[in-house]
Motif scaffolding. Structure first.
Motif, PDB file in Angstrom:
ATOM      1  N   ARG A 177       0.817  -1.208   0.000  1.00 24.83           N
ATOM      2  CA  ARG A 177       0.000   0.000   0.000  1.00 24.83           C
ATOM      3  C   ARG A 177       0.853   1.261   0.000  1.00 24.83           C
ATOM      4  O   ARG A 177       1.986   1.269   0.493  1.00 24.83           O
ATOM      5  CB  ARG A 177      -0.929   0.011   1.226  1.00 24.83           C
ATOM      6  N   GLY A 181      -2.712   4.382   2.318  1.00 20.42           N
ATOM      7  CA  GLY A 181      -3.539   3.177   2.343  1.00 20.42           C
ATOM      8  C   GLY A 181      -3.977   2.653   0.997  1.00 20.42           C
ATOM      9  O   GLY A 181      -4.434   1.508   0.896  1.00 20.42           O
ATOM     10  N   TYR A 203     -10.106   1.835   0.704  1.00 21.64           N
ATOM     11  CA  TYR A 203      -9.481   1.085   1.800  1.00 21.64           C
ATOM     12  C   TYR A 203     -10.081   1.487   3.142  1.00 21.64           C
ATOM     13  O   TYR A 203     -10.315   0.623   4.009  1.00 21.64           O
ATOM     14  CB  TYR A 203      -7.974   1.308   1.786  1.00 21.64           C
ATOM     15  N   ARG A 204     -10.364   2.769   3.319  1.00 22.87           N
ATOM     16  CA  ARG A 204     -10.970   3.207   4.589  1.00 22.87           C
ATOM     17  C   ARG A 204     -12.347   2.599   4.777  1.00 22.87           C
ATOM     18  O   ARG A 204     -12.749   2.254   5.901  1.00 22.87           O
ATOM     19  CB  ARG A 204     -11.053   4.737   4.620  1.00 22.87           C
ATOM     20  N   GLN A 207     -11.810  -0.881   5.893  1.00 21.93           N
ATOM     21  CA  GLN A 207     -11.388  -0.872   7.296  1.00 21.93           C
ATOM     22  C   GLN A 207     -12.582  -0.652   8.218  1.00 21.93           C
ATOM     23  O   GLN A 207     -12.650  -1.237   9.306  1.00 21.93           O
ATOM     24  CB  GLN A 207     -10.349   0.224   7.526  1.00 21.93           C
ATOM     25  N   GLU A 208     -13.523   0.177   7.790  1.00 28.36           N
ATOM     26  CA  GLU A 208     -14.732   0.391   8.589  1.00 28.36           C
ATOM     27  C   GLU A 208     -15.529  -0.902   8.693  1.00 28.36           C
ATOM     28  O   GLU A 208     -16.041  -1.242   9.775  1.00 28.36           O
ATOM     29  CB  GLU A 208     -15.592   1.492   7.970  1.00 28.36           C
ATOM     30  N   GLU A 210     -14.303  -3.907   8.500  1.00 23.19           N
ATOM     31  CA  GLU A 210     -13.532  -4.779   9.401  1.00 23.19           C
ATOM     32  C   GLU A 210     -13.763  -4.385  10.856  1.00 23.19           C
ATOM     33  O   GLU A 210     -13.931  -5.249  11.734  1.00 23.19           O
ATOM     34  CB  GLU A 210     -12.042  -4.682   9.069  1.00 23.19           C
ATOM     35  N   LYS A 211     -13.796  -3.084  11.120  1.00 23.92           N
ATOM     36  CA  LYS A 211     -14.047  -2.600  12.486  1.00 23.92           C
ATOM     37  C   LYS A 211     -15.413  -3.068  12.989  1.00 23.92           C
ATOM     38  O   LYS A 211     -15.552  -3.504  14.141  1.00 23.92           O
ATOM     39  CB  LYS A 211     -13.970  -1.070  12.486  1.00 23.92           C
ATOM     40  N   ARG A 214     -15.174  -6.810  13.798  1.00 24.02           N
ATOM     41  CA  ARG A 214     -14.399  -7.069  15.018  1.00 24.02           C
ATOM     42  C   ARG A 214     -15.124  -6.599  16.274  1.00 24.02           C
ATOM     43  O   ARG A 214     -14.872  -7.106  17.362  1.00 24.02           O
ATOM     44  CB  ARG A 214     -13.015  -6.409  14.912  1.00 24.02           C
ATOM     45  N   ASP A 275     -10.040  -3.645  -4.094  1.00 28.76           N
ATOM     46  CA  ASP A 275      -9.270  -3.845  -2.869  1.00 28.76           C
ATOM     47  C   ASP A 275     -10.053  -4.799  -1.978  1.00 28.76           C
ATOM     48  O   ASP A 275     -11.242  -5.083  -2.232  1.00 28.76           O
ATOM     49  CB  ASP A 275      -9.019  -2.511  -2.165  1.00 28.76           C
ATOM     50  N   VAL A 277     -10.006  -6.639   2.365  1.00 29.04           N
ATOM     51  CA  VAL A 277      -9.362  -6.949   3.643  1.00 29.04           C
ATOM     52  C   VAL A 277      -9.826  -8.327   4.074  1.00 29.04           C
ATOM     53  O   VAL A 277     -10.944  -8.765   3.746  1.00 29.04           O
ATOM     54  CB  VAL A 277      -9.690  -5.909   4.749  1.00 29.04           C
ATOM     55  N   VAL A 279     -10.588 -10.699   7.322  1.00 31.80           N
ATOM     56  CA  VAL A 279     -10.846 -10.702   8.758  1.00 31.80           C
ATOM     57  C   VAL A 279     -10.788 -12.159   9.210  1.00 31.80           C
ATOM     58  O   VAL A 279     -11.694 -12.946   8.950  1.00 31.80           O
ATOM     59  CB  VAL A 279     -12.220 -10.075   9.085  1.00 31.80           C
TER      60      VAL A 279
END
Length: 281
Positions: A177, A181, A203-204, A207-208, A210-211, A214, A275, A277, A279
């Motif tokens: 990256r 990011g 990417y953000r 990430q949100e 993924e947040k 989690r 893109d 992510v 988890v």
């Protein structure tokens, strides 16, 4: 390092140096090499006795309205980059060398290719699997290296290799990256300054998602909504898809239990970015 351009040349060159205890690593690329490809080369160089990089812009995997004609082809610079990273052979065939007659035989990995990019690029993964199988047959590597940014492509190649009992270990290499990011990609060069400024939103958004996962959220619709809210901050961004899928067959899930991938594709003007992510738990 030696650069060759025909199937006969690369087969003969490898036959002359092939040894039972020397693993051959293959890195299939379309050229326009960047830091992501450099990481593939560095990984292969550590793990293999011989490293082969292929540079081939595969016409079969581009749709009629896609960017085949304008896809960058800086072959001389690519070869020099391979040389600096200790690559042993570059195989850079012309389209006529890979497809000397109309291709009537194809490799298709169903189900894994049905959703995400496969839903929007009909025939794309059939063409990818076909050319990768051709390269496996030509080079006969022990290991092949693929970036995790192209997550669905990686899943397709893994399944093809397993289903066809191919003696090749598929090695995933983490996404590289930019500092903000954005996943490194040959297509990032198409972005104008304003598009480049908002490109990291993809990417953000992931990430949100993924947040949310989690933190315990199980509802995929709510997770998608949170991620799409991030993308909605920039009117320039046109969303193609954003999905939560299982890691093996790339099927969208409605109730999220890790491991899962969150994957997205967006358009900025005429440029398509993807893109994802992972988890794990």
């Amino acid at each position: 390092m030696r650069a060759v351009h025909t199937v006969k040349e690369i087969r003969e060159a490898l036959e002359a140096v092939r040894e039972p205890d020397k693993a051959i690593g293959l890195i299939p690329t379309m050229g326009a090499l960047h830091t992501g490809h450099e990481k593939l080369m560095e990984t292969a160089r550590r793990e293999c006795g011989l490293v082969v990089v292929t540079i081939f812009v595969n016409p079969l995997q581009f749709g009629p309205n896609e960017d085949y004609a304008r896809y960058p082809r800086p072959l001389q610079a690519d070869v020099e980059l391979c040389r600096r990273h200790g690559v042993d052979f570059v195989f850079a065939p012309a389209a006529e060398e890979m497809y000397p007659q109309p291709q009537l035989t194809f490799t298709q990995v169903t189900r894994v290719s049905d959703h995400l990019c496969g839903a929007y690029r009909p025939g794309h993964f059939r063409a990818v699997a076909t050319v990768v199988l051709k390269l496996f047959n030509i080079v006969q590597p022990h290991r092949a290296y693929f970036g995790e940014k192209d997550m669905q492509q990686l899943a397709v190649i893994r399944r093809m290799t397993a289903d066809l009992n191919l003696p090749v270990a598929i090695v995933p290499v983490p996404t590289v990256r930019e500092p903000d990011g954005l996943a490194v990609s040959s297509r990032n060069g198409y972005l104008d300054p304003e598009q480049r400024k908002v490109a990291p939103l993809l990417y953000r958004a992931l990430q949100e998602a993924e947040k949310q996962i989690r933190s315990g959220e199980k509802d995929a619709a709510k997770i998608r909504a949170a991620a799409l809210g991030v993308l909605g901050q920039a009117p320039l961004v046109r969303v193609e898809y954003l999905e939560v899928v299982d890691p093996d067959e790339m099927q969208p899930v409605s109730s999220v239990t890790p491991p899962v991938h969150v994957a997205g594709a967006v358009w900025l003007g005429a440029t398509r970015l993807i893109d994802n992510v992972f988890v794990a738990e």
